[in-house]
Design a protein around this motif. Structure first.
Motif, PDB file in Angstrom:
ATOM      1  N   ASN A 247       1.329  -1.171   0.040  1.00 44.13           N
ATOM      2  CA  ASN A 247       0.241   0.325   0.353  1.00 44.13           C
ATOM      3  C   ASN A 247       0.996   1.382  -0.091  1.00 44.13           C
ATOM      4  O   ASN A 247       0.440   2.450  -1.168  1.00 44.13           O
ATOM      5  N   MET A 248       2.060   1.123   0.597  1.00 39.99           N
ATOM      6  CA  MET A 248       2.596   2.263   0.857  1.00 39.99           C
ATOM      7  C   MET A 248       3.511   2.383  -0.520  1.00 39.99           C
ATOM      8  O   MET A 248       3.565   3.888  -1.223  1.00 39.99           O
ATOM      9  N   ALA A 249       3.697   1.560  -0.822  1.00 37.48           N
ATOM     10  CA  ALA A 249       4.723   0.823  -2.655  1.00 37.48           C
ATOM     11  C   ALA A 249       3.630   1.491  -3.960  1.00 37.48           C
ATOM     12  O   ALA A 249       4.625   2.593  -4.368  1.00 37.48           O
ATOM     13  N   ILE A 250       1.916   1.134  -3.374  1.00 36.06           N
ATOM     14  CA  ILE A 250       1.400   1.784  -4.349  1.00 36.06           C
ATOM     15  C   ILE A 250       1.057   3.529  -4.348  1.00 36.06           C
ATOM     16  O   ILE A 250       1.293   4.587  -5.563  1.00 36.06           O
ATOM     17  N   SER A 251       1.746   4.452  -2.976  1.00 38.86           N
ATOM     18  CA  SER A 251       1.236   5.287  -2.673  1.00 38.86           C
ATOM     19  C   SER A 251       2.635   5.694  -3.415  1.00 38.86           C
ATOM     20  O   SER A 251       2.563   7.487  -3.825  1.00 38.86           O
ATOM     21  N   GLU A 252       3.646   5.618  -3.592  1.00 43.33           N
ATOM     22  CA  GLU A 252       5.521   6.356  -4.032  1.00 43.33           C
ATOM     23  C   GLU A 252       5.197   5.770  -5.266  1.00 43.33           C
ATOM     24  O   GLU A 252       6.266   6.719  -6.190  1.00 43.33           O
ATOM     25  N   ALA A 253       4.385   4.916  -6.228  1.00 42.59           N
ATOM     26  CA  ALA A 253       5.147   4.885  -7.267  1.00 42.59           C
ATOM     27  C   ALA A 253       4.644   5.783  -8.320  1.00 42.59           C
ATOM     28  O   ALA A 253       3.821   6.220  -8.356  1.00 42.59           O
ATOM     29  N   ASP A 254       4.897   5.869  -9.343  1.00 43.82           N
ATOM     30  CA  ASP A 254       5.110   6.415 -10.360  1.00 43.82           C
ATOM     31  C   ASP A 254       4.314   6.060 -11.680  1.00 43.82           C
ATOM     32  O   ASP A 254       3.726   6.750 -12.615  1.00 43.82           O
ATOM     33  N   LEU A 255       4.449   5.007 -12.244  1.00 43.09           N
ATOM     34  CA  LEU A 255       3.512   4.171 -13.072  1.00 43.09           C
ATOM     35  C   LEU A 255       2.925   2.627 -12.186  1.00 43.09           C
ATOM     36  O   LEU A 255       3.727   1.882 -11.408  1.00 43.09           O
ATOM     37  N   LEU A 256       1.278   2.292 -12.928  1.00 43.64           N
ATOM     38  CA  LEU A 256       1.124   1.625 -12.090  1.00 43.64           C
ATOM     39  C   LEU A 256       0.265   0.289 -12.962  1.00 43.64           C
ATOM     40  O   LEU A 256      -0.642   1.673 -14.565  1.00 43.64           O
ATOM     41  N   VAL A 257       0.763  -0.573 -13.702  1.00 43.68           N
ATOM     42  CA  VAL A 257       0.167  -1.333 -14.881  1.00 43.68           C
ATOM     43  C   VAL A 257      -0.607  -2.409 -14.462  1.00 43.68           C
ATOM     44  O   VAL A 257      -0.667  -3.586 -13.806  1.00 43.68           O
ATOM     45  N   ALA A 258      -1.908  -1.825 -14.538  1.00 45.51           N
ATOM     46  CA  ALA A 258      -2.933  -2.774 -14.152  1.00 45.51           C
ATOM     47  C   ALA A 258      -3.545  -3.859 -15.175  1.00 45.51           C
ATOM     48  O   ALA A 258      -3.326  -3.217 -16.054  1.00 45.51           O
ATOM     49  N   VAL A 259      -3.339  -4.845 -14.744  1.00 49.58           N
ATOM     50  CA  VAL A 259      -3.898  -5.866 -15.427  1.00 49.58           C
ATOM     51  C   VAL A 259      -4.862  -6.906 -14.788  1.00 49.58           C
ATOM     52  O   VAL A 259      -4.617  -7.957 -14.242  1.00 49.58           O
TER      53      VAL A 259
END
Ligand SMILES: Cc1ncc(C[n+]2csc(CCOP(=O)(O)OP(=O)(O)O)c2C)c(N)n1
Ligand SMILES: [Mg+2]
Length: 575
Positions: A266-278
């Motif tokens: 959840n922290m990583a998602i909050s810090e990510a600059d790109l999500l590749v949602a599949v």
């Protein structure tokens, strides 16, 4: 062309669709079908369940592991309405299912006669399509279409209602060569421009993550997902239903996000600059409060269903298509980036919030310990679950290396799934080890299916995580309702005696020291086993993002762990 009755046409068509087994219960309106079944045995095997809900869940479990539509039969009226929960469950999790119900005789339709229910009307919102057959000659075409619709595109349930007199009528059997459905389109090949844009975003991202959902499993895109992750060097998070789409021991694997996911994710998602949602649909259990979801990230959304694109989050790039093909093309276009700062940051997050830690020194049995031990001692098995705390622990500790091995009700969250779905999984995979991790509450919603388990000698190992509560409900009452425990305590039957009443071997674990030995004994026993694990009653499942909160507002981090487990606090949430 041969003359046949409608009932024969149904079974002949099922045979042509490759159906090997059916789960169901007979009744007045589908007896003509049952009358024909012996002629098709053993090419088609029928499993008699004890409640139609179980027929649908067993067909669902069967479909999830085989990838082929599961089939269930029910009579009209109450038989058909008993299927509804199971059909809705398959609908929410995009599972291919063909439900065939008997209906009252044509002349009685709409007259509220005995056992009439408008099942096609009732199931409109929870089926991809449904049919009421009025002419016997339609049967082969409708069955062919139903299977085609159920398994293609975004899979889902299809219901076919067949009046009893249509089952008895004779007609010419005509099997159509091709399926032609106006307005029904298969997913297009992925748009090359969208693939280009997505590849460029991945190549330039400093902090990317892949979020893989059930769509990856439904498309059997395991190798393609791994290729993309490895070639681009992007870490992978799997949603609850995406678990087992990616090897759990892979260095790029991060686990599950969301309400009871690993806090580091959840922290990583909050810090990510790109999500590749599949193949995932940004369910609220994954995103938390939407406005705060992934605030720094651009989003690539890959989904077979165009209706999912932009439904909950607005993607930067959308690719509509089959997950396998999209991932395959994308994997060929991306380049390797070391992303050392991001990898180091993820390691730091993991070390700072070891979300899954639980005390090792308890005398009472901790539920986490039971689940952890089952995985440790069972190797690469299938795990089926119910819904509640035990489900979340089964997901958190998942470590079977078999693909598509966690069978759980995600979208609908159906308690009572644990026994019948395990039946479907074991029927589909007779040689494999199947564990059903059950709640003591959910178990009692379909426990009559122990009779089915015993009758067909299905060697399922049932682990009841017996906490004497609707545990997840109690947890919410403790945290969000001032500890006011209303209607969540369970006075349970003696589960061992219950198992024995059905002729099933029952075992019990009361102390921590019993856990390993009862699991070992269950694994040694060749037939079905039920283990009653008397676990610590007030244990709660953490970490937890309260409903309506952002992913960063997590309860139950290690320093708070014991406090929350023992002294519940009230936390204000906006729903
Ligand atoms: C059919 C159904 N009814 C009610 C609920 C609401 N609900 C969610 S979790 C839960 C408690 C589950 O209890 P149990 O099966 O004992 O599992 P535990 O949480 O204790 O592990 C309930 C009642 C549900 N998910 N499904
Ligand atoms: Mg319970």
């Amino acid at each position: 062309m041969a003359k046949m009755t409608g009932a024969e046409m149904v079974l002949e068509s099922l045979l042509r669709e490759g159906v090997e087994c059916i789960f169901g219960i007979p009744g007045g309106a589908n007896l003509p079908l049952y009358d024909q079944l012996p002629r098709y045995y053993p090419r088609i095997r029928h499993y008699l369940v004890r409640h139609e809900q179980a027929a649908a869940h067993a067909a669902d479990g069967y479909a999830r592991v085989t990838g082929r539509p599961g089939v269930c039969f029910a009579t009209s009226g109450p038989g058909a309405t008993n299927l509804v929960t199971g059909i809705a469950n398959a609908w929410m999790d995009s599972v291919p299912l063909v439900a065939i119900t008997g209906s009252v005789t044509r002349s009685l339709i709409g007259r509220d006669g005995f056992q009439e229910a408008d099942i096609t009307g009732i199931t409109i919102p929870i089926t991809k399509h449904n049919y009421l057959i009025r002419d016997v000659r339609e049967i082969p075409r409708v069955i062919r279409e139903a299977f085609y619709i159920a398994r293609t595109g975004r899979p889902g349930p299809v219901l076919i209602d067949i009046p009893r007199d249509v089952q008895q009528e004779e007609g010419e059997f005509y099997w159509p060569e091709r399926v032609e459905l106006r307005g029904y389109r298969l997913p297009p090949p992925p748009d090359p421009d969208a693939i280009d844009d997505a590849a460029a975003l991945i190549d330039t991202a400093a902090r990317p993550l892949i979020l893989a959902g059930h769509g990856v499993i439904l498309a059997r895109a395991y190798a393609e997902l791994q290729a993309l992750a490895e070639r681009a060097h992007v870490p992978v998070i799997t949603t609850l239903l995406g678990i087992s789409a990616f090897p759990p021991d892979h260095p790029l694997y991060l686990g599950m996000p969301g309400m009871h996911g690993m806090h580091w994710n959840n922290m990583a998602i909050s810090e990510a600059d790109l999500l590749v949602a599949v193949g995932m649909r940004f369910d609220d259990r994954v995103t938390g409060r939407l406005q705060d979801f992934a605030p720094h990230a651009q989003i690539i959304h890959i989904d077979v269903d165009p209706a999912e694109v932009g439904k909950n989050v607005r993607p930067t790039v959308a690719i509509v298509g089959d997950a396998r093909e999209c991932l395959r093309q994308l994997a060929m276009r991306v380049s390797y980036r070391p992303r050392s700062a991001w990898m180091a940051r993820l390691e730091e997050l993991k070390a700072a919030y070891p979300s899954l830690a639980y005390p090792e020194d308890t005398e009472e049995i901790l539920p986490q310990y039971v689940v952890d031990k089952i995985y440790a001692m069972s190797g690469d098995c299938y795990v089926v679950t119910g819904v509640g705390q035990h489900q979340m622990w089964a997901a958190q500790f998942f470590r079977s290396r078999k693909v598509n091995a966690l069978i759980t009700s995600g979208g609908l969250g159906t308690m009572g799934f644990e026994i019948p779905a395990a039946i479907g999984v074991q029927v589909a995979r007779p040689g494999d080890l199947v564990w059903s991790i059950c709640g003591d509450g959910g178990f009692q919603m379909t426990s009559q299916e122990l009779a089915t388990v015993a009758e067909y000698e299905l060697p399922i190992k049932f682990a009841i995580i017996n906490n004497g509560y609707y545990g997840m409900v109690r947890q919410w009452q403790q945290i969000f309702y001032r500890g006011n425990l209303v209607a969540s305590h369970l006075k349970n039957p003696d589960f061992i005696k219950l198992a024995e009443a059905y002729g099933i071997y029952g075992l019990q674990a009361v102390r921590r020291d019993d856990v390993e030995s009862v699991i070992a004994e269950a694994l040694r026993h060749p037939g079905p086993v039920l283990i009653d694990f008397r676990v610590k009653q007030d244990e709660n499942c953490f970490p937890m993002v309260p409903p309506g909160a952002s992913l960063r507002e997590t309860l139950g981090l290690p320093e708070e762990y014991r406090k929350f487990a023992q002294k519940p606090e009230v936390v204000e949430v906006e729903e």
